[in-house]
Scaffold this motif. Structure first.
Motif, short mmCIF file in Angstrom:
data_model
loop_
_atom_site.label_atom_id
_atom_site.label_comp_id
_atom_site.label_asym_id
_atom_site.label_seq_id
_atom_site.Cartn_x
_atom_site.Cartn_y
_atom_site.Cartn_z
N LEU A 112 0.87 -1.17 0.00
CA LEU A 112 0.00 0.00 0.00
C LEU A 112 0.92 1.22 0.00
O LEU A 112 1.27 1.75 1.06
CB LEU A 112 -0.91 0.03 1.23
CG LEU A 112 -1.81 1.27 1.36
CD1 LEU A 112 -2.87 1.29 0.25
CD2 LEU A 112 -2.48 1.33 2.72
N PRO A 113 1.36 1.66 -1.18
CA PRO A 113 2.25 2.81 -1.23
C PRO A 113 1.58 4.06 -0.65
O PRO A 113 0.48 4.42 -1.05
CB PRO A 113 2.50 2.99 -2.74
CG PRO A 113 2.20 1.65 -3.34
CD PRO A 113 1.08 1.11 -2.51
N ASP A 114 2.25 4.67 0.31
CA ASP A 114 1.79 5.91 0.91
C ASP A 114 2.74 7.02 0.46
O ASP A 114 3.95 6.88 0.57
CB ASP A 114 1.78 5.78 2.44
CG ASP A 114 1.24 7.01 3.14
OD1 ASP A 114 1.91 8.07 3.07
OD2 ASP A 114 0.18 6.93 3.77
N PHE A 115 2.17 8.12 -0.02
CA PHE A 115 3.00 9.19 -0.58
C PHE A 115 3.92 9.84 0.46
O PHE A 115 4.89 10.48 0.09
CB PHE A 115 2.11 10.29 -1.18
CG PHE A 115 1.34 9.87 -2.41
CD1 PHE A 115 1.61 8.68 -3.06
CD2 PHE A 115 0.35 10.70 -2.92
CE1 PHE A 115 0.91 8.32 -4.20
CE2 PHE A 115 -0.35 10.36 -4.06
CZ PHE A 115 -0.09 9.17 -4.70
N GLY A 116 3.62 9.69 1.75
CA GLY A 116 4.36 10.48 2.73
C GLY A 116 5.12 9.74 3.80
O GLY A 116 5.82 10.37 4.59
N ASN A 117 5.00 8.44 3.91
CA ASN A 117 5.59 7.71 5.05
C ASN A 117 6.91 7.04 4.69
O ASN A 117 7.00 5.82 4.69
CB ASN A 117 4.61 6.64 5.56
CG ASN A 117 3.48 7.24 6.35
OD1 ASN A 117 3.56 8.36 6.81
ND2 ASN A 117 2.41 6.49 6.51
N PHE A 118 7.94 7.82 4.44
CA PHE A 118 9.21 7.21 4.03
C PHE A 118 10.36 7.48 5.00
O PHE A 118 11.52 7.43 4.61
CB PHE A 118 9.57 7.66 2.61
CG PHE A 118 8.80 6.93 1.55
CD1 PHE A 118 9.15 5.65 1.17
CD2 PHE A 118 7.70 7.52 0.95
CE1 PHE A 118 8.43 4.96 0.19
CE2 PHE A 118 6.97 6.84 -0.03
CZ PHE A 118 7.34 5.55 -0.41
N ALA A 161 -3.06 8.49 -0.54
CA ALA A 161 -2.69 9.86 -0.89
C ALA A 161 -2.58 10.69 0.38
O ALA A 161 -3.57 11.26 0.85
CB ALA A 161 -3.72 10.46 -1.85
N LYS A 162 -1.39 10.78 0.93
CA LYS A 162 -1.14 11.51 2.17
C LYS A 162 -0.99 12.99 1.87
O LYS A 162 -0.34 13.39 0.92
CB LYS A 162 0.11 10.95 2.84
CG LYS A 162 0.53 11.60 4.15
CD LYS A 162 -0.45 11.29 5.25
CE LYS A 162 -0.57 9.81 5.52
NZ LYS A 162 0.68 9.13 5.90
N ILE A 196 4.83 17.37 -1.21
CA ILE A 196 4.72 16.27 -2.17
C ILE A 196 4.24 16.81 -3.51
O ILE A 196 3.22 17.51 -3.58
CB ILE A 196 3.72 15.20 -1.66
CG1 ILE A 196 4.16 14.65 -0.30
CG2 ILE A 196 3.58 14.06 -2.67
CD1 ILE A 196 3.11 13.81 0.39
N ASP A 197 4.95 16.47 -4.56
CA ASP A 197 4.56 16.86 -5.92
C ASP A 197 3.51 15.86 -6.41
O ASP A 197 3.85 14.75 -6.83
CB ASP A 197 5.79 16.85 -6.83
CG ASP A 197 5.48 17.33 -8.24
OD1 ASP A 197 4.31 17.27 -8.66
OD2 ASP A 197 6.44 17.75 -8.93
N TYR A 198 2.25 16.24 -6.35
CA TYR A 198 1.17 15.32 -6.68
C TYR A 198 1.12 14.97 -8.16
O TYR A 198 0.76 13.84 -8.52
CB TYR A 198 -0.17 15.87 -6.18
CG TYR A 198 -0.60 15.22 -4.89
CD1 TYR A 198 -1.71 14.40 -4.83
CD2 TYR A 198 0.15 15.39 -3.73
CE1 TYR A 198 -2.08 13.78 -3.64
CE2 TYR A 198 -0.20 14.79 -2.55
CZ TYR A 198 -1.33 13.97 -2.51
OH TYR A 198 -1.68 13.34 -1.34
N LYS A 199 1.46 15.89 -9.03
CA LYS A 199 1.49 15.56 -10.46
C LYS A 199 2.51 14.45 -10.72
O LYS A 199 2.26 13.51 -11.47
CB LYS A 199 1.83 16.79 -11.29
CG LYS A 199 0.70 17.82 -11.37
CD LYS A 199 1.11 18.96 -12.29
CE LYS A 199 0.03 20.03 -12.36
NZ LYS A 199 0.43 21.17 -13.23
#
Length: 322
Positions: free
Chosen positions: A219-225, A261-262, A275-278
């Motif tokens: 479950l890729p999360d845009f912000g949890n790295f 989508a965090k 986060i660059d959403y594009k």
């Protein structure tokens, strides 16, 4: 143009996206409306409303489906830790029955359950892993009854986190056995990049590939790295080692059964400040993903509902290429 015709012409209705409030306003003002054809469907992650549920107690957890529908969503993602009182008072079986009825009453699809606090699947001790598998298994049964496609799990690994080879071995065992159990119910077991070695996408995908089960994914999360925090803390402390988020999502997407989508905050143009959403959505789209993207607002400046709406607008805008 009436609302039904408007949605049909923009392609949003066929994409499974319900548009309301500020989103409609933005779309009405945009000259590229005929070209907007999002490749994904939207769902609402319950964590976006955790303050209303846990802190201000203005939203009963059982009313999540109703609230999601009122915000324009047709699909939801539950968080098990938000149902502590209900689980204590009702038990899991009755809770699942109640949630199923409420989602049906509100015309909302159940997508997944995020599982926390049920033991560590990658623990160094096999006894602890066995216990975690047993505790997670009941949520697999709950997800199947609710009509969900997946459960989201963590892969921390108490005692095994400081050595990748050890963590990989314990992860393959604990996660692999749980996924084998879930396969019988056609439930996906998906790991979120959620801190520690699970936020090192290269290492996490190594585990997933070694297990080799189609229902065992990410479950890729845009912000949890954040891989490592100051003082060795799991949460709260400043991050001192962060994996590249764009590289991470790119590596996780081939195994994705969901996307998170965090968002934390937005600038004057409605763009996420970190986060660059594009760029993120291009990675997701190029991977051939057409499933649900769950909105998970975690900011503090905007209220939860404002943040949810801002994230929804951003996703649609970024998907349009505007």
């Amino acid at each position: 143009m009436n609302r039904r015709l408007f949605l049909k012409n923009t392609g949003l209705a066929g994409a499974g996206i319900t548009v309301a409030g500020p989103v409609t306003s933005w779309l009405m003002e945009n000259t590229l409306l005929p070209d907007i054809k999002p490749f994904f469907k939207l769902s609402l992650a319950q964590w976006s409303l955790h303050k209303a549920i846990l802190e201000t107690k203005t939203l009963p957890a059982l009313d999540f489906a109703k609230k999601a529908r009122s915000l324009g969503f047709e699909a939801v993602e539950y968080v098990n830790q938000l149902y502590g009182p209900e689980l204590e008072n009702m038990g899991l079986d009755k809770l699942v029955k109640e949630l199923k009825e409420r989602s049906k009453d509100n015309g909302v699809k159940n997508v997944l359950i995020m599982i926390d606090g049920e033991g560590e699947l990658a623990a160094l001790s096999k006894t602890e892993r066995d216990d975690a598998i047993a505790k997670h298994s009941k949520w697999i049964d709950a997800a199947a009854e609710l009509g969900c496609g997946s459960i989201r799990v963590n892969l921390f690994g108490a005692g095994a986190e400081n050595d990748f080879n050890v963590w990989k071995e314990t992860s393959v065992d604990g996660l692999g056995r749980l996924a084998a159990y879930a396969k019988k119910s056609n439930i996906n077991v998906i790991v979120e990049n959620h801190g520690g070695l699970s936020s090192d996408a290269g290492k996490l995908t190594d585990v997933i590939k070694t297990i080799g089960l189609k229902n065992c994914g990410t479950l890729p999360d845009f912000g949890n790295f954040c891989v490592k925090r100051q003082g060795g803390e799991r949460w709260g402390a400043p991050c001192i080692d962060e994996y590249d988020k764009y590289k991470g999502v790119l590596e996780l997407m081939p195994f994705a059964h969901g996307v998170s989508a965090k968002t934390y905050d937005f600038d004057a143009n409605g763009n996420e400040t970190t986060i660059d959403y594009k760029r993120m959505l291009k990675i997701v789209k190029d991977a051939g993903y057409k499933g649900y993207i769950g909105i998970e607002y975690e900011g503090n400046r905007l209220g939860e509902e404002e943040g949810i709406k801002a994230t929804k607008e951003l996703l649609i805008k970024a998907a349009s290429g505007s």
